[in-house]
Motif scaffolding. Structure first.
Motif, PDB file in Angstrom:
ATOM      1  N   ILE A  60       5.400 -81.761  97.941  1.00 22.14           N
ATOM      2  CA  ILE A  60       5.245 -82.800  96.912  1.00 22.14           C
ATOM      3  C   ILE A  60       4.192 -82.383  95.894  1.00 22.14           C
ATOM      4  N   VAL A  61       3.045 -81.891  96.384  1.00 24.82           N
ATOM      5  CA  VAL A  61       1.976 -81.469  95.479  1.00 24.82           C
ATOM      6  C   VAL A  61       2.414 -80.249  94.666  1.00 24.82           C
ATOM      7  N   ALA A  62       3.099 -79.301  95.310  1.00 26.15           N
ATOM      8  CA  ALA A  62       3.554 -78.095  94.604  1.00 26.15           C
ATOM      9  C   ALA A  62       4.530 -78.467  93.487  1.00 26.15           C
ATOM     10  N   ALA A  63       5.394 -79.451  93.744  1.00 27.34           N
ATOM     11  CA  ALA A  63       6.345 -79.891  92.709  1.00 27.34           C
ATOM     12  C   ALA A  63       5.613 -80.473  91.513  1.00 27.34           C
ATOM     13  N   GLU A  64       4.560 -81.266  91.760  1.00 24.53           N
ATOM     14  CA  GLU A  64       3.797 -81.846  90.653  1.00 24.53           C
ATOM     15  C   GLU A  64       3.039 -80.778  89.873  1.00 24.53           C
ATOM     16  N   SER A  68       3.816 -79.946  85.835  1.00 26.87           N
ATOM     17  CA  SER A  68       2.757 -80.042  84.825  1.00 26.87           C
ATOM     18  C   SER A  68       2.368 -78.685  84.265  1.00 26.87           C
ATOM     19  N   ALA A  69       3.057 -77.601  84.719  1.00 28.49           N
ATOM     20  CA  ALA A  69       2.815 -76.236  84.226  1.00 28.49           C
ATOM     21  C   ALA A  69       1.361 -75.805  84.444  1.00 28.49           C
ATOM     22  N   ARG A  70       0.779 -76.228  85.554  1.00 31.31           N
ATOM     23  CA  ARG A  70      -0.588 -75.845  85.870  1.00 31.31           C
ATOM     24  C   ARG A  70      -0.587 -74.604  86.769  1.00 31.31           C
ATOM     25  N   PRO A  71      -1.697 -73.866  86.801  1.00 29.15           N
ATOM     26  CA  PRO A  71      -1.751 -72.675  87.676  1.00 29.15           C
ATOM     27  C   PRO A  71      -1.660 -73.063  89.145  1.00 29.15           C
ATOM     28  N   PHE A  72      -1.154 -72.140  89.962  1.00 29.92           N
ATOM     29  CA  PHE A  72      -0.955 -72.432  91.385  1.00 29.92           C
ATOM     30  C   PHE A  72      -2.270 -72.691  92.116  1.00 29.92           C
ATOM     31  N   GLY A  75      -3.659 -76.272  93.462  1.00 31.37           N
ATOM     32  CA  GLY A  75      -3.398 -76.899  94.750  1.00 31.37           C
ATOM     33  C   GLY A  75      -4.660 -77.053  95.582  1.00 31.37           C
ATOM     34  N   GLU A  76      -5.517 -76.035  95.571  1.00 29.96           N
ATOM     35  CA  GLU A  76      -6.775 -76.102  96.331  1.00 29.96           C
ATOM     36  C   GLU A  76      -7.698 -77.181  95.750  1.00 29.96           C
ATOM     37  N   PHE A  77      -7.711 -77.306  94.430  1.00 29.76           N
ATOM     38  CA  PHE A  77      -8.527 -78.348  93.800  1.00 29.76           C
ATOM     39  C   PHE A  77      -8.030 -79.739  94.190  1.00 29.76           C
ATOM     40  N   VAL A  78      -6.697 -79.912  94.199  1.00 29.39           N
ATOM     41  CA  VAL A  78      -6.117 -81.200  94.592  1.00 29.39           C
ATOM     42  C   VAL A  78      -6.477 -81.523  96.039  1.00 29.39           C
ATOM     43  N   LYS A  79      -6.432 -80.509  96.920  1.00 27.03           N
ATOM     44  CA  LYS A  79      -6.748 -80.737  98.336  1.00 27.03           C
ATOM     45  C   LYS A  79      -8.196 -81.170  98.507  1.00 27.03           C
ATOM     46  N   ARG A 104      -3.208 -70.972  97.051  1.00 23.09           N
ATOM     47  CA  ARG A 104      -2.449 -70.444  95.912  1.00 23.09           C
ATOM     48  C   ARG A 104      -1.130 -69.829  96.360  1.00 23.09           C
ATOM     49  N   ASN A 105      -1.169 -69.026  97.428  1.00 25.33           N
ATOM     50  CA  ASN A 105       0.057 -68.381  97.921  1.00 25.33           C
ATOM     51  C   ASN A 105       1.055 -69.419  98.443  1.00 25.33           C
TER      52      ASN A 105
END
Length: 450
Positions: A60-64, A68-72, A75-79, A104-105
């Motif tokens: 779900i987070v990866a899809a968002e 939004s065309a943000r760097p991978f 995800g760590e920042f969101v976590k 990121r991976n």
């Protein structure tokens, strides 16, 4: 299990351990082992459900992140944000949030899985298409690499329309018609789309695209004929792009060049830009800054003209304070041309916005263009009669200058030229008028020729 297998296992592994138990004790031991087995299964089931939930959440987070065309790495920042919120709201759930992998991976892998799944869905839908059309556009990015984007719109037997992005191909060599055709053909074949269902092709109007022999349109028509298709392939130049090109028929680049020089003088140097914003703040101006004009952003020209006209006095005063000559900017005839260009570009921008958006049908889009052509004829007639109801900036300037200075006849001629250019550029749409009428209003269409 077979009975003799169980007996053999019991006699070789557990006979000595349980031989001293009587029947009652044996039944109790069986119940105890059953309860232990259920407990183990429950533990594994719970762990599995928690693991599945963590994987689903990471998708779900990866899809968002991808949407939004943000760097991978986001995800760590969101976590980290989720864990801090969890500590404040529900600290007992901290471990569940820690189990969500958003490195990121991991995010990159999730996005790849999502993209592959979307492609599989599109392939499945493509098998049910009874007709489809392609939209192809080629543009150069900041690294001077040509990027070919391909979109598809298909319809199935239940008239359910699917409009999707089909592919993006980097072209590092030439961008001739054969190169474009090879990339488009490779994309169509990869998706398993039948050539005999292709009914429409939209291009950006470049010669390599719309050439009837060596261009993309000509080569695709040859390909369709090779498939023994009897239907007609209808090719269009992008309706939104054509509308933007029509504005160039006014031939008022000299006005825009003067305005661009003035805007660049203020915006290019940081000191001038800061001082101009402070100058506007001191005057309590309604606007706080000037926007840039960029050629590739079609709507920016109208916005720059609008802002320049509203701030014309402030711009002249600021440039004079910097020792710049503002004779051109204060010329009455020039300001009248700016007012006219500002008004007509606002109308063109409004038309452009009406043509944009997903799910638009070509009949509605062309009806909008035809309505605008009718408006141009009306405005031309009214301008000759000195009725400027639809040109508020022109009205403002006409009140400030003498009637002999305001070039009413010249502006009416410009409107006539613009209307003629619309007619010429949209001739390929006019050729399909009978088809459009059948779809938009069947009751007025000619049944015999339908």
């Amino acid at each position: 299990m077979k009975e003799y297998n169980i007996r053999r296992h019991y006699e070789t592994k557990n006979h000595d351990k349980y031989k001293h138990l009587d029947m009652t004790q044996r039944l109790q031991k069986v119940e105890e082992l059953k309860r232990s087995l259920v407990s183990q299964q429950t533990m594994f089931t719970k762990a599995k459900s928690q693991s599945e939930a963590a994987v689903k959440d990471s998708f779900i987070v990866a899809a968002e992140v991808a949407k939004s065309a943000r760097p991978f790495t986001e995800g760590e920042f969101v976590k980290n944000c989720m864990i801090k919120v969890c500590d404040a709201v529900c600290p007992e759930k901290r471990q569940a949030f820690l189990n969500v992998s958003l490195s990121r991976n991991t995010v990159a892998d999730r996005v790849r899985h999502l993209a592959a799944n979307l492609q599989q869905q599109l392939v499945r839908k493509g098998k049910d298409f009874i007709a489809y059309s392609l939209a192809v556009d080629e543009s150069t990015d900041t690294s001077d690499t040509a990027q070919l984007s391909i979109f598809i719109r298909g319809v199935d037997s239940s008239l359910c329309v699917t409009e999707e992005f089909l592919g993006l191909h980097s072209m590092h060599g030439t961008t001739l018609g054969k190169d474009l055709f090879e990339d488009v053909s490779r994309c169509v074949d990869k998706m398993g789309l039948p050539w005999d269902k292709l009914v429409g092709l939209k291009t950006d109007g470049a010669p390599a695209m719309c050439g009837q022999k060596s261009g993309l349109v000509g080569r695709i028509r040859e390909k369709v004929q090779e498939e023994n298709v009897t239907g007609e392939l209808t090719a269009y130049h992008c309706i939104i792009h054509q509308e933007s090109l029509c504005g160039k028929a006014l031939k008022m680049e000299h006005v825009m060049s003067i305005i661009t020089r003035a805007v660049n003088f203020i915006r290019v140097k940081g000191l001038n830009h800061r001082q101009f914003k402070s100058f506007l703040a001191e005057l309590s101006s309604e606007y706080g800054d000037l926007p840039y004009h960029t050629e590739v952003r079609w709507l920016s020209q109208g916005k720059v003209l609008e802002r320049f006209f509203e701030l014309r006095e402030e711009i002249c005063e600021f440039m004079e304070s910097k020792g710049k000559d503002t004779t051109e900017l204060r010329n009455k005839k020039f300001l009248c041309e700016v007012a006219f260009l500002c008004d007509i570009m606002s109308h063109l921008n409004a038309l452009n916005l009406q043509l944009q958006g997903r799910g638009r049908v070509i009949t509605d889009m062309y009806a909008t263009v035809r309505a605008f052509k009718t408006k141009l004829r009306l405005w031309e007639t009214q301008t000759l009669q000195e009725n400027l109801s639809y040109f508020p900036h022109c009205q403002t300037m006409k009140e400030q200058v003498a009637a002999t200075i305001f070039p009413t006849t010249q502006f009416a001629e410009k409107l006539g030229i613009l209307g003629a250019d619309f007619t010429q550029r949209f001739a390929d749409f006019e050729a399909q008028k009978s088809r459009f009428e059948l779809l938009s209003n069947p009751f007025t269409a000619d049944v015999e020729s339908a």
